[in-house]
Motif scaffolding. Structure first.
Motif, PDB file in Angstrom:
ATOM      1  N   ASP A 198       0.851  -1.184   0.000  1.00 50.84           N
ATOM      2  CA  ASP A 198       0.000   0.000   0.000  1.00 50.84           C
ATOM      3  C   ASP A 198       0.887   1.235   0.000  1.00 50.84           C
TER       4      ASP A 198
ATOM      5  N   CYS B 138      -7.362   6.531  -3.811  1.00 50.45           N
ATOM      6  CA  CYS B 138      -7.387   5.086  -4.010  1.00 50.45           C
ATOM      7  C   CYS B 138      -7.550   4.370  -2.672  1.00 50.45           C
TER       8      CYS B 138
ATOM      9  N   TYR C  28      -4.483  -0.039  -3.728  1.00 49.38           N
ATOM     10  CA  TYR C  28      -4.857   0.310  -5.094  1.00 49.38           C
ATOM     11  C   TYR C  28      -4.003   1.490  -5.582  1.00 49.38           C
ATOM     12  N   TYR C  29      -3.972   1.677  -6.883  1.00 49.29           N
ATOM     13  CA  TYR C  29      -3.242   2.796  -7.479  1.00 49.29           C
ATOM     14  C   TYR C  29      -3.946   3.199  -8.763  1.00 49.29           C
ATOM     15  N   ARG C  30      -3.399   4.183  -9.424  1.00 43.94           N
ATOM     16  CA  ARG C  30      -3.992   4.661 -10.676  1.00 43.94           C
ATOM     17  C   ARG C  30      -2.891   5.220 -11.568  1.00 43.94           C
TER      18      ARG C  30
ATOM     19  N   SER D 263      -0.496   0.163 -15.894  1.00 45.82           N
ATOM     20  CA  SER D 263      -0.573   1.616 -15.735  1.00 45.82           C
ATOM     21  C   SER D 263      -0.247   2.373 -17.011  1.00 45.82           C
TER      22      SER D 263
ATOM     23  N   ASP E 253      -9.214   5.491 -13.405  1.00 47.09           N
ATOM     24  CA  ASP E 253      -9.840   4.913 -12.221  1.00 47.09           C
ATOM     25  C   ASP E 253      -8.840   4.000 -11.506  1.00 47.09           C
ATOM     26  N   PRO E 254      -8.972   3.845 -10.197  1.00 46.13           N
ATOM     27  CA  PRO E 254      -8.058   2.967  -9.460  1.00 46.13           C
ATOM     28  C   PRO E 254      -8.234   1.491  -9.834  1.00 46.13           C
ATOM     29  N   THR E 255      -7.129   0.768  -9.787  1.00 47.29           N
ATOM     30  CA  THR E 255      -7.129  -0.686  -9.938  1.00 47.29           C
ATOM     31  C   THR E 255      -6.178  -1.268  -8.895  1.00 47.29           C
TER      32      THR E 255
END
Length: 256
Positions: free
Chosen positions: A80, A86, A90-92, A123, A190-192
């Motif tokens: 993390d 996020c 999660y990240y974006r 990404s 969007d975050p994934t």
């Protein structure tokens, strides 16, 4: 045996990564689990590293995990990095364009040539294509650069109009790369689920999760800040496999 932390390893973070691994290694050895003394760097392709049966620990990307690695490696957990906007783990992606580009809204870049690090990057390729499709625009593949830093340079130097950079990498580039001052942020995906830690298929992922969690807690505050790392999260395999996969870049080549 192989241990590697390739995703966010650069000159400014290498020492912190070494110290993080040393803490993980010592925890594993204390539990009777063999672990290599030092991180391995640069002598294997990432896919060869990830699929090596002697792999103790590495970090991969969500796209290769779902497309190439699932069923061949054990998912350990997801670091993390506290990415704004996020959920934990999660990240974006951050879309960047030249600072002097008159367009400030991502929708205005419809048809703009995209610099992307790799066709198997979540990404750099998958997330921006999925996000563009959601907006009803296209970002044709213009230039495969081989790395987020190189994509930044391609945009800053005018060789591409836009690029999508992993938000954690962007944070590091913005701090340590002068070229970052020549671009601006024009949107975010969007975050994934973030970049997961993996180990060989027959290894104990839970033992590694426990060792990594303790090591992050024990890591000095300055090193945690350098790595942007807050902890480790358990994200279900199904969440990685459910992320959309767009067509390959050659389906998105710009018209001649």
């Amino acid at each position: 045996m192989i241990a590697a932390l390739p995703m966010y390893d650069r000159p400014e973070t290498a020492g912190a990564n070494d110290r993080l691994w040393a803490l993980v290694r010592d925890r594993l050895r204390a539990d009777g689990i063999a672990a290599p003394t030092a991180l391995r760097r640069g002598d294997l392709t990432l896919l060869d590293q990830w699929l090596d049966p002697s792999l103790v620990l590495s970090q991969t990307c969500g796209f290769p995990y779902r497309a190439k690695l699932h069923g061949h490696v054990t998912l350990v957990g997801t670091p993390d990095y506290g990415v704004a906007g996020c959920a934990p783990g999660y990240y974006r992606s951050v879309f960047v364009a030249r600072a002097d580009d008159p367009r400030d809204d991502l929708a205005a870049f419809d048809g703009a040539g995209l610099a992307y690090n790799d066709a198997m990057s979540q990404s750099g390729w998958a997330a921006p294509q999925t996000h563009a499709a959601k907006l009803g625009i296209t970002l044709p593949a213009l230039l495969e650069t081989g790395g987020h830093r190189l994509s930044l340079h391609a945009v800053a130097e005018g060789r591409a109009d836009i690029a999508a950079l992993d938000a954690v990498t962007w944070s590091m580039l913005a701090e340590w790369e002068d070229m970052a001052a020549r671009v601006k942020v024009v949107g975010m995906t969007d975050p994934t689920p973030g970049l997961p830690y993996i180990t060989a298929l027959d290894r104990d992922g839970q033992a590694l999760f426990t060792a990594i969690s303790a090591a992050i807690d024990d890591l000095g505050a300055a090193d945690r800040a350098l790595l942007r790392i807050k902890g480790i999260i358990s994200i279900p395999v199904a969440d990685y496999l459910s992320v959309p996969t767009p067509p390959a870049p050659n389906r998105f080549a710009p018209e001649k």
